[in-house]
Design a protein around this motif. Structure first.
Motif, PDB file in Angstrom:
ATOM      1  N   LEU A 189       0.833  -1.205   0.000  1.00 49.62           N
ATOM      2  CA  LEU A 189       0.000   0.000   0.000  1.00 49.62           C
ATOM      3  C   LEU A 189       0.865   1.251   0.000  1.00 49.62           C
ATOM      4  CD1 LEU A 189      -2.681  -1.118   2.617  1.00 49.62           C
ATOM      5  CD2 LEU A 189      -3.061  -0.804   0.158  1.00 49.62           C
ATOM      6  N   VAL A 190       1.929   1.233   0.822  1.00 47.05           N
ATOM      7  CA  VAL A 190       2.844   2.375   0.861  1.00 47.05           C
ATOM      8  C   VAL A 190       3.542   2.542  -0.481  1.00 47.05           C
ATOM      9  CG1 VAL A 190       4.971   3.256   1.904  1.00 47.05           C
ATOM     10  CG2 VAL A 190       3.176   2.284   3.344  1.00 47.05           C
ATOM     11  N   GLY A 191       3.920   1.433  -1.114  1.00 44.66           N
ATOM     12  CA  GLY A 191       4.575   1.513  -2.419  1.00 44.66           C
ATOM     13  C   GLY A 191       3.685   2.174  -3.455  1.00 44.66           C
ATOM     14  N   GLU A 192       2.412   1.781  -3.503  1.00 41.72           N
ATOM     15  CA  GLU A 192       1.482   2.393  -4.460  1.00 41.72           C
ATOM     16  C   GLU A 192       1.275   3.870  -4.165  1.00 41.72           C
ATOM     17  OE1 GLU A 192      -3.145   2.005  -6.048  1.00 41.72           O
ATOM     18  OE2 GLU A 192      -2.322   0.515  -4.647  1.00 41.72           O
ATOM     19  N   GLY A 206      -5.647  13.097  -1.441  1.00 38.10           N
ATOM     20  CA  GLY A 206      -6.480  12.184  -2.202  1.00 38.10           C
ATOM     21  C   GLY A 206      -6.088  10.736  -1.955  1.00 38.10           C
ATOM     22  N   LYS A 207      -5.943   9.975  -3.037  1.00 40.08           N
ATOM     23  CA  LYS A 207      -5.715   8.542  -2.910  1.00 40.08           C
ATOM     24  C   LYS A 207      -4.401   8.213  -2.198  1.00 40.08           C
ATOM     25  CE  LYS A 207      -5.926   4.197  -5.456  1.00 40.08           C
ATOM     26  NZ  LYS A 207      -6.131   3.544  -6.771  1.00 40.08           N
ATOM     27  N   PRO A 208      -3.290   8.922  -2.477  1.00 38.21           N
ATOM     28  CA  PRO A 208      -2.060   8.582  -1.732  1.00 38.21           C
ATOM     29  C   PRO A 208      -2.263   8.667  -0.219  1.00 38.21           C
ATOM     30  CG  PRO A 208      -1.529   9.975  -3.596  1.00 38.21           C
ATOM     31  CD  PRO A 208      -3.023   9.936  -3.509  1.00 38.21           C
ATOM     32  N   ARG A 209      -2.867   9.740   0.261  1.00 32.86           N
ATOM     33  CA  ARG A 209      -3.067   9.866   1.703  1.00 32.86           C
ATOM     34  C   ARG A 209      -3.970   8.758   2.234  1.00 32.86           C
ATOM     35  NH1 ARG A 209      -5.427  15.105   5.126  1.00 32.86           N
ATOM     36  NH2 ARG A 209      -4.895  14.264   7.198  1.00 32.86           N
ATOM     37  N   GLN A 210      -5.006   8.390   1.482  1.00 34.91           N
ATOM     38  CA  GLN A 210      -5.892   7.303   1.906  1.00 34.91           C
ATOM     39  C   GLN A 210      -5.125   5.988   2.042  1.00 34.91           C
ATOM     40  OE1 GLN A 210      -9.050   7.194  -0.963  1.00 34.91           O
ATOM     41  NE2 GLN A 210      -9.790   9.265  -0.478  1.00 34.91           N
ATOM     42  N   LEU A 211      -4.227   5.741   1.088  1.00 36.15           N
ATOM     43  CA  LEU A 211      -3.450   4.500   1.132  1.00 36.15           C
ATOM     44  C   LEU A 211      -2.482   4.490   2.318  1.00 36.15           C
ATOM     45  CD1 LEU A 211      -2.704   4.052  -2.683  1.00 36.15           C
ATOM     46  CD2 LEU A 211      -4.221   2.656  -1.273  1.00 36.15           C
ATOM     47  N   PHE A 212      -1.847   5.639   2.605  1.00 40.05           N
ATOM     48  CA  PHE A 212      -0.954   5.698   3.764  1.00 40.05           C
ATOM     49  C   PHE A 212      -1.731   5.427   5.058  1.00 40.05           C
ATOM     50  CE2 PHE A 212       1.728   8.644   1.027  1.00 40.05           C
ATOM     51  CZ  PHE A 212       2.710   7.697   0.802  1.00 40.05           C
ATOM     52  N   GLU A 213      -2.892   6.031   5.194  1.00 45.87           N
ATOM     53  CA  GLU A 213      -3.699   5.821   6.391  1.00 45.87           C
ATOM     54  C   GLU A 213      -4.164   4.368   6.491  1.00 45.87           C
ATOM     55  OE1 GLU A 213      -4.073   7.771   8.810  1.00 45.87           O
ATOM     56  OE2 GLU A 213      -3.571   9.770   8.068  1.00 45.87           O
ATOM     57  N   GLN A 214      -4.480   3.770   5.350  1.00 41.86           N
ATOM     58  CA  GLN A 214      -4.898   2.366   5.353  1.00 41.86           C
ATOM     59  C   GLN A 214      -3.744   1.473   5.784  1.00 41.86           C
ATOM     60  OE1 GLN A 214      -6.601   1.099   1.643  1.00 41.86           O
ATOM     61  NE2 GLN A 214      -6.941  -1.006   2.336  1.00 41.86           N
ATOM     62  N   LEU A 216      -1.390   2.328   7.828  1.00 44.11           N
ATOM     63  CA  LEU A 216      -1.221   2.504   9.273  1.00 44.11           C
ATOM     64  C   LEU A 216      -2.302   1.764  10.051  1.00 44.11           C
ATOM     65  CD1 LEU A 216      -0.222   6.274   9.427  1.00 44.11           C
ATOM     66  CD2 LEU A 216       1.239   4.279   9.855  1.00 44.11           C
ATOM     67  N   THR A 217      -3.452   1.578   9.464  1.00 46.14           N
ATOM     68  CA  THR A 217      -4.493   0.787  10.115  1.00 46.14           C
ATOM     69  C   THR A 217      -4.036  -0.661  10.272  1.00 46.14           C
ATOM     70  OG1 THR A 217      -6.218   2.201   9.172  1.00 46.14           O
ATOM     71  CG2 THR A 217      -6.894   0.040   9.979  1.00 46.14           C
ATOM     72  N   LYS A 224       7.600   4.262   6.893  1.00 47.62           N
ATOM     73  CA  LYS A 224       7.359   5.108   5.721  1.00 47.62           C
ATOM     74  C   LYS A 224       5.938   5.641   5.714  1.00 47.62           C
ATOM     75  CE  LYS A 224       9.285   4.344   1.674  1.00 47.62           C
ATOM     76  NZ  LYS A 224       9.671   3.694   0.399  1.00 47.62           N
ATOM     77  N   ALA A 225       4.996   4.836   6.175  1.00 48.16           N
ATOM     78  CA  ALA A 225       3.610   5.305   6.226  1.00 48.16           C
ATOM     79  C   ALA A 225       3.467   6.432   7.241  1.00 48.16           C
ATOM     80  CB  ALA A 225       2.681   4.144   6.575  1.00 48.16           C
TER      81      ALA A 225
END
Length: 405
Positions: A189-192, A206-214, A216-217, A224-225
């Motif tokens: 997820l962090v890579g994407e 947008g999507k990058p921030r959503q993926l970083f938060e996901q 971390l979940t 890196k996240a």
């Protein structure tokens, strides 16, 4: 040197044919003729053994064994215990022998030549073969077409494209890997998200921030996240969230350069660095890194002159050699010609306290393209140089010598 190899091969074949001379003699039908021939062969063999001993090719103790072996063969023939076998065609024997000799010599030459080349490569006398990155990527992509369920293959393709600054393609590969894993692997997820952010000129909303938060979940301590999610929150003006994430990141072990820059970022947000808050009264606070400027002298490799765009935009930026991928200083300007003098310093920082002076080792990239975007595009002309504080005291030469594939 090839002539020497051919001479060695010729001498080897001749010597072996001489040693194998008895194979080429036709056996007679009469016992006397056979005996005379074998006696002659026995004497010749003794002479050969003596010559090999004198030349140092055979040890004396080994020579005695060879002489005994030759004598035993002669005695066996004389006593009539062995019968003469039907003669084999000399031409057939010769062809087999010659083929074996050539195979042995070819194998020995290949092994010796390979060892020589390896040693010469290590010594720096010859250049090692350069891998064809595009070919390897094409092979990986073909393999994934045949096996599209290979998660590791998609992740490998994403990393490779990211290293080549093909960020959009990297994001696509990581997205495929995340689809296959049902978005349950934080690293993927962090890579994407990182690739999407780089493709959008480092904008993480947008999507990058959503993926970083996901990510971390799934893993609240993914380093890196934590960093990128903090950057995304800062870009959105959410400083409390940034402080929360970076404070959590600061509690993890990390290189000194990263801890220093993170302390400075937290101090900018009103959070004292751990080493300052916990130091005893009267203790000296850590020294502030001294300001630094990089004076870059840019040139273009002559072979790329014909590929220089007419209305090219020059972008020069420096980032930490080991640290966050965010640029520390950036210069973007129209290109009039070469050579060009460019200065990078702390005034060009993209984020507060994320500056050149916060690090001691940098990677400076100069690129000429039509768009002038930080994202490299195919056909852009590019050059990279690594610099440390010692080199920063004087002019730094950087040559644009490659084409972005």
């Amino acid at each position: 040197m090839n002539l020497l190899y051919l001479a060695m091969a010729a001498l080897t074949v001749l010597a072996a044919l001489g040693l194998a001379r008895p194979w080429w003699k036709r056996a007679g039908s009469e016992a006397l003729r056979r005996r005379d021939a074998n006696v002659t062969a026995y004497r010749q063999r003794l002479e050969e053994i003596d010559a090999e001993v004198a030349a140092g090719l055979v040890r004396p103790e080994a020579a005695d064994a060879l002489r005994q072996e030759a004598g035993a063969r002669l005695l066996d023939d004389a006593s009539g215990q062995a019968e003469l076998a039907q003669p084999t065609s000399p031409l057939w024997r010769g062809a087999v022998l010659l083929g074996l000799l050539l195979a042995i010599f070819s194998g020995g030459y290949y092994a010796w030549s390979g060892s020589w080349r390896t040693a010469a490569t290590i010594a720096g006398e010859i250049e090692p073969p350069k891998p064809d990155v595009d070919t390897m990527l094409a092979q990986l992509e073909q393999r994934l077409q045949q096996n599209p369920e290979d998660v590791d293959g998609w992740a490998m393709l994403g990393r490779a494209r990211f290293m080549l600054q093909r960020y959009a393609g990297s994001a696509e590969a990581y997205a495929k890997a995340n689809e296959l894993t049902q978005r349950r692997e934080p690293e993927l997820l962090v890579g994407e998200a990182e690739a999407l952010g780089m493709a959008a000129d480092r904008q993480l909303q947008g999507k990058p921030r959503q993926l970083f938060e996901q990510a971390l979940t799934l893993n609240p301590n993914q380093a890196k996240a934590l960093w990128y999610a903090g950057v995304a929150a800062l870009q959105a003006g959410d400083k409390p969230r940034t402080v929360e994430l970076w404070t959590r990141l600061r509690s993890q072990p990390m290189p000194e350069e990263l801890s220093t820059i993170l302390d400075q970022q937290l101090a900018e947000l009103g959070v004292p660095a751990p080493n300052v808050a916990e130091s005893p009264a009267g203790a000296a606070s850590p020294a502030t890194p001294s300001a630094v400027a990089l004076d870059i002298s840019l040139n273009l490799a002559p072979e790329l002159a014909a590929k220089l765009p007419a209305d090219g935009i020059l972008i020069v930026y420096a980032k930490a050699a080991a640290g966050p991928p965010m640029p520390l200083a950036v210069v973007r300007q129209p290109l009039a010609g070469f050579p060009v003098q460019v200065r990078l310093d702390d005034s060009q920082a993209m984020m507060p306290n994320l500056k050149l002076s916060s690090f001691d080792h940098w990677e400076v990239t100069a690129r000429v393209g039509k768009s002038g975007q930080a994202k490299a595009e195919s056909g852009d002309l590019q050059g990279v140089v690594r610099v440390d504080r010692a080199a920063a005291a004087g002019p730094i030469a950087l040559t644009i010598d490659s084409v972005v594939p």
